[in-house]
Design a protein around this motif. Structure first.
Motif, short mmCIF file in Angstrom:
data_model
loop_
_atom_site.label_atom_id
_atom_site.label_comp_id
_atom_site.label_asym_id
_atom_site.label_seq_id
_atom_site.Cartn_x
_atom_site.Cartn_y
_atom_site.Cartn_z
N ALA A 66 -8.96 -38.49 -8.40
CA ALA A 66 -9.26 -37.40 -7.46
C ALA A 66 -9.05 -36.04 -8.14
CB ALA A 66 -8.39 -37.53 -6.22
N LYS A 67 -8.01 -35.90 -8.93
CA LYS A 67 -7.77 -34.65 -9.64
C LYS A 67 -8.89 -34.36 -10.64
CE LYS A 67 -2.72 -34.89 -9.40
NZ LYS A 67 -1.47 -35.00 -10.18
N LEU A 68 -9.30 -35.40 -11.39
CA LEU A 68 -10.35 -35.19 -12.40
C LEU A 68 -11.69 -34.87 -11.75
CD1 LEU A 68 -9.45 -38.01 -14.97
CD2 LEU A 68 -9.23 -35.55 -15.30
N TYR A 69 -12.03 -35.56 -10.67
CA TYR A 69 -13.30 -35.29 -10.00
C TYR A 69 -13.32 -33.91 -9.35
CZ TYR A 69 -15.46 -39.84 -10.66
OH TYR A 69 -16.07 -40.95 -11.22
N HIS A 83 -12.40 -31.26 -12.94
CA HIS A 83 -13.17 -31.41 -14.18
C HIS A 83 -14.64 -31.68 -13.89
CE1 HIS A 83 -14.23 -32.48 -18.23
NE2 HIS A 83 -14.55 -33.72 -17.87
N VAL A 84 -14.94 -32.71 -13.13
CA VAL A 84 -16.33 -33.04 -12.82
C VAL A 84 -16.87 -32.17 -11.70
CG1 VAL A 84 -17.88 -34.96 -12.21
CG2 VAL A 84 -15.82 -35.40 -13.54
N ARG A 85 -15.99 -31.68 -10.82
CA ARG A 85 -16.35 -30.87 -9.66
C ARG A 85 -17.25 -31.64 -8.70
NH1 ARG A 85 -14.37 -26.23 -10.13
NH2 ARG A 85 -15.61 -25.33 -8.42
N LEU A 94 -11.93 -40.61 -2.63
CA LEU A 94 -10.74 -41.22 -3.22
C LEU A 94 -9.47 -40.80 -2.48
CD1 LEU A 94 -11.67 -40.72 -6.98
CD2 LEU A 94 -11.49 -42.91 -5.80
N ALA A 95 -9.42 -39.52 -2.04
CA ALA A 95 -8.25 -39.05 -1.32
C ALA A 95 -8.12 -39.76 0.03
CB ALA A 95 -8.32 -37.54 -1.12
N ASP A 96 -9.25 -40.05 0.67
CA ASP A 96 -9.19 -40.76 1.95
C ASP A 96 -8.68 -42.20 1.78
OD1 ASP A 96 -10.09 -38.56 3.32
OD2 ASP A 96 -12.21 -39.14 3.24
N GLN A 97 -8.83 -42.79 0.62
CA GLN A 97 -8.34 -44.15 0.38
C GLN A 97 -6.84 -44.21 0.12
OE1 GLN A 97 -10.65 -45.89 -2.78
NE2 GLN A 97 -12.61 -45.44 -1.79
N GLY A 98 -6.21 -43.05 -0.07
CA GLY A 98 -4.78 -43.02 -0.33
C GLY A 98 -4.48 -42.69 -1.78
N THR A 99 -3.57 -41.75 -1.98
CA THR A 99 -3.29 -41.26 -3.33
C THR A 99 -1.82 -41.31 -3.69
OG1 THR A 99 -3.17 -39.01 -2.45
CG2 THR A 99 -5.30 -39.74 -3.35
N ALA A 100 -1.00 -42.08 -2.97
CA ALA A 100 0.41 -42.26 -3.29
C ALA A 100 1.18 -40.95 -3.29
CB ALA A 100 0.57 -42.96 -4.65
N GLU A 101 0.72 -39.99 -2.49
CA GLU A 101 1.42 -38.73 -2.33
C GLU A 101 2.14 -38.72 -0.98
OE1 GLU A 101 -0.98 -35.15 -4.28
OE2 GLU A 101 -2.22 -36.33 -2.94
N PRO A 102 3.12 -37.85 -0.81
CA PRO A 102 3.67 -37.66 0.53
C PRO A 102 2.59 -37.21 1.51
CG PRO A 102 5.09 -36.66 -1.13
CD PRO A 102 3.83 -37.07 -1.82
N GLU A 103 2.77 -37.52 2.77
CA GLU A 103 1.73 -37.24 3.76
C GLU A 103 1.36 -35.76 3.84
OE1 GLU A 103 -1.22 -37.88 6.29
OE2 GLU A 103 -0.06 -39.42 5.24
N PRO A 104 2.31 -34.82 3.79
CA PRO A 104 1.89 -33.40 3.81
C PRO A 104 1.00 -33.04 2.62
CG PRO A 104 4.22 -33.59 4.34
CD PRO A 104 3.78 -34.94 3.87
N ALA A 105 1.34 -33.56 1.42
CA ALA A 105 0.51 -33.25 0.24
C ALA A 105 -0.87 -33.88 0.37
CB ALA A 105 1.21 -33.76 -1.02
N GLN A 106 -0.96 -35.11 0.90
CA GLN A 106 -2.28 -35.72 1.10
C GLN A 106 -3.11 -34.92 2.09
OE1 GLN A 106 -2.58 -39.94 1.70
NE2 GLN A 106 -0.60 -40.35 0.69
N ALA A 107 -2.45 -34.44 3.16
CA ALA A 107 -3.20 -33.67 4.17
C ALA A 107 -3.74 -32.37 3.57
CB ALA A 107 -2.30 -33.38 5.36
N ARG A 108 -2.93 -31.70 2.75
CA ARG A 108 -3.41 -30.46 2.13
C ARG A 108 -4.55 -30.75 1.16
NH1 ARG A 108 2.23 -29.50 1.74
NH2 ARG A 108 2.18 -30.10 -0.47
N ARG A 109 -4.45 -31.85 0.39
CA ARG A 109 -5.53 -32.17 -0.55
C ARG A 109 -6.83 -32.47 0.20
NH1 ARG A 109 -5.62 -33.47 -5.74
NH2 ARG A 109 -3.34 -33.56 -5.79
N ARG A 110 -6.76 -33.28 1.23
CA ARG A 110 -7.98 -33.61 1.98
C ARG A 110 -8.58 -32.38 2.63
NH1 ARG A 110 -5.05 -38.44 3.39
NH2 ARG A 110 -4.31 -37.40 5.30
N GLU A 167 1.36 -29.55 -10.31
CA GLU A 167 1.99 -28.81 -9.24
C GLU A 167 1.43 -29.18 -7.88
OE1 GLU A 167 1.41 -24.81 -10.30
OE2 GLU A 167 2.83 -24.83 -11.96
N GLU A 168 0.23 -29.71 -7.84
CA GLU A 168 -0.33 -30.10 -6.55
C GLU A 168 0.40 -31.29 -5.99
OE1 GLU A 168 -4.35 -30.79 -7.23
OE2 GLU A 168 -4.87 -28.73 -7.68
#
Length: 511
Positions: free
Chosen positions: A431-434, A437-439, A447-463, A510-511
């Motif tokens: 998810a970070k590379l796409y 890097h790839v944009r 990929l983020a919707d499938q789960g990224t092993a982050e805490p829930e607040p961090a996943q919500a901010r990423r999505r 940092e994300e």
């Protein structure tokens, strides 16, 4: 009315007389209860001797057997407290033979005694040839191990400047595992490389080079001083220490014993603790990373008849109580096998490319990435993938490529890894590379919707961030001149994405 005497006559003999014992002493004469007619006549008349009562001269010898019948020897009465104490002392003295003082220099144990100013020292010294092996690993490889590689694997730069040929391998057997002042090391195993005599061979090569194994035995508690002084001498001649879990157990315990015996502390040397190296290298392949497990699964040697570690304390306690030297034979062999296993492991870790399996090579590559040796780590990661290291090797190579800035290589490895295993941390890297890097924001959001092993607040901010970018990409307007215009050009996220087409790895972290 029948008189009392006639009733007594019909009773028969008393029980004591039936057993053949002495008759009881005669009853005392009745008290004089006052004058009477018959009593006056008896007082006036001379007393006639009774036929049943013996004369005074014969009554005394008959009273003695009555007393002896009541003595403890016949069981007629309870013994006194003093007699019981005397019996107990006789039983204890008869049932506790003196414990023989063990002398390991004269029995089956392979020790000889050396008289030192601090007392007798029981030591055993053997030499192994340079061609000797532990399983499939030669001991001579430890002599030529790369100290720079050992420093990287242990994450300790101080080891890079050490001479491995002067390394001191150390292992202890103790009276317990709790540590502290109550735990005593009773057997210390040492090994070091001895180059032997120069020009001793027919072609001028040293013919007696090899590793010297020395074991120091504590015959009795309280005789530690000569052992500790000998250990201090060996440490003074060494350039580094090699142990297995020695940083947490062996060396702190030995320093405590120096303090308890009022001796100067041993010198502080660079310390290679193989337990940390083994956990980093073999964590993907081995569940148990004890020294015996490594000897079996990595070195290829199986110990037969080895004393389990949980029985070592009991064996030494039995030796102290009884002087039985056979109880320590297995412990001495166990200690020697541990020391030689450490020598063989240093040879493997000192040059891992030609000796370790593919999974273990991936662990080495990941450890070198942590140490900052990215070029050497990439070399080992490629070798691990080529040898069939599987998902572990691909993950190591992808992480190393990302750390080197090779985003295309990292993306290819992570994509192959995601198709092979279901790992949330791999989806996070993709998810970070796409995104940066790839944009490809839609793919990153998927990929983020499938789960990224982050805490829930961090996943919500990423999505939420990815969703805004996807919405802006869908709202692109085409001008009459054909130039695309972003409808969200005034948005801060859009401006940052245009000004930073490829985010740095630190920002991604940092994300």
């Amino acid at each position: 009315m029948t008189s009392f005497k006639s009733k007594l006559a019909r009773l028969g003999p008393l029980p004591a007389e039936r057993r053949g014992a002495a008759p009881l002493a005669p009853a005392p004469a009745p008290l004089d209860r006052g004058p009477s007619v018959d009593g006056a006549r008896a007082h006036d008349a001379p007393a006639a001797p009774s036929p049943e009562a013996p004369p005074p001269s014969e009554a005394a010898p008959q009273a003695a057997p009555a007393v002896s019948a009541a003595s403890p020897s016949t069981g007629g009465a309870r013994p006194s407290l003093d007699e019981l104490r005397e019996r107990i002392s006789r039983i204890v003295a008869r049932g506790a033979p003196p414990t023989p003082r063990a002398d390991p220099a004269r029995g089956e144990l392979p020790f000889h005694v050396e008289q030192t100013p601090g007392g007798p020292l029981y030591a055993s010294r053997t030499r192994s040839l340079a061609a000797a092996r532990v399983g499939r690993a030669p001991l001579v490889a430890a002599r030529d191990a790369d100290p720079a590689m050992l420093a990287l694997l242990s994450l300790d730069p101080a080891l890079a400047g050490c001479d491995v040929r002067r390394a001191l391998f150390l292992d202890t057997e103790t009276t317990g595992l709790a540590g502290g002042t109550g735990t005593v090391p009773f057997l210390i195993g040492l090994a070091w490389f001895d180059p032997g005599a120069d020009s001793a061979g027919p072609l001028g090569e040293p013919s007696s080079d090899g590793f010297v194994m020395e074991q120091l035995l504590l015959r009795r508690l309280g005789e530690e001083e000569p052992i500790l002084r000998r250990l201090a001498e060996r440490l003074a001649d060494a350039s580094m220490i090699v142990t297995y879990n020695g940083k947490a157990f062996d060396m702190p315990l030995l320093r405590t014993r120096y303090v308890m015996n009022r001796l100067p502390p041993p010198p502080e040397l660079p310390h290679l603790d193989l337990v940390h190296v083994a956990r980093r290298i073999h964590k993907a392949r081995l569940k148990s990373r004890t020294l015996i497990a490594l000897e079996h699964d990595v070195l290829g040697r199986v110990r037969v008849g080895d004393v389990p570690g949980g029985e070592i304390v009991a064996c030494y306690a039995h030796f102290l109580r009884t002087g039985d030297e056979e109880a320590l034979l297995g412990v001495v062999e166990h200690n020697a096998a541990d020391v030689l296993a450490m020598v063989a492991l240093v040879g493997l870790y000192g040059e891992p490319l030609g000796s370790l399996a593919a999974d273990d090579l991936a662990g080495v590559a990941a450890t070198l990435r942590r140490a900052g040796a990215l070029e050497r780590a990439a070399e080992l990661a490629d070798a691990a993938v080529e040898r069939g290291g599987g998902a572990v090797a691909r993950r190591a190579r992808g992480d190393i490529a990302k750390a080197r800035g090779d985003k295309a290589r990292a993306l290819a490895d992570y994509e192959a890894l995601a198709a092979e295993i279901d790992d949330a941390s791999v989806r996070l890297e993709l998810a970070k590379l796409y995104e940066h890097h790839v944009r490809a924001f839609a793919r990153a959001l998927e990929l983020a919707d499938q789960g990224t092993a982050e805490p829930e607040p961090a996943q919500a901010r990423r999505r939420a961030r990815l969703q805004r970018k996807v919405d802006r990409s869908a709202a692109v307007l085409t001008l009459p001149f054909g130039g695309p215009v972003d409808a969200g050009a005034g948005d801060p996220d859009s401006a940052r994405s245009r000004s930073e087409p490829a985010a740095a790895p630190q920002r991604e972290g940092e994300e």
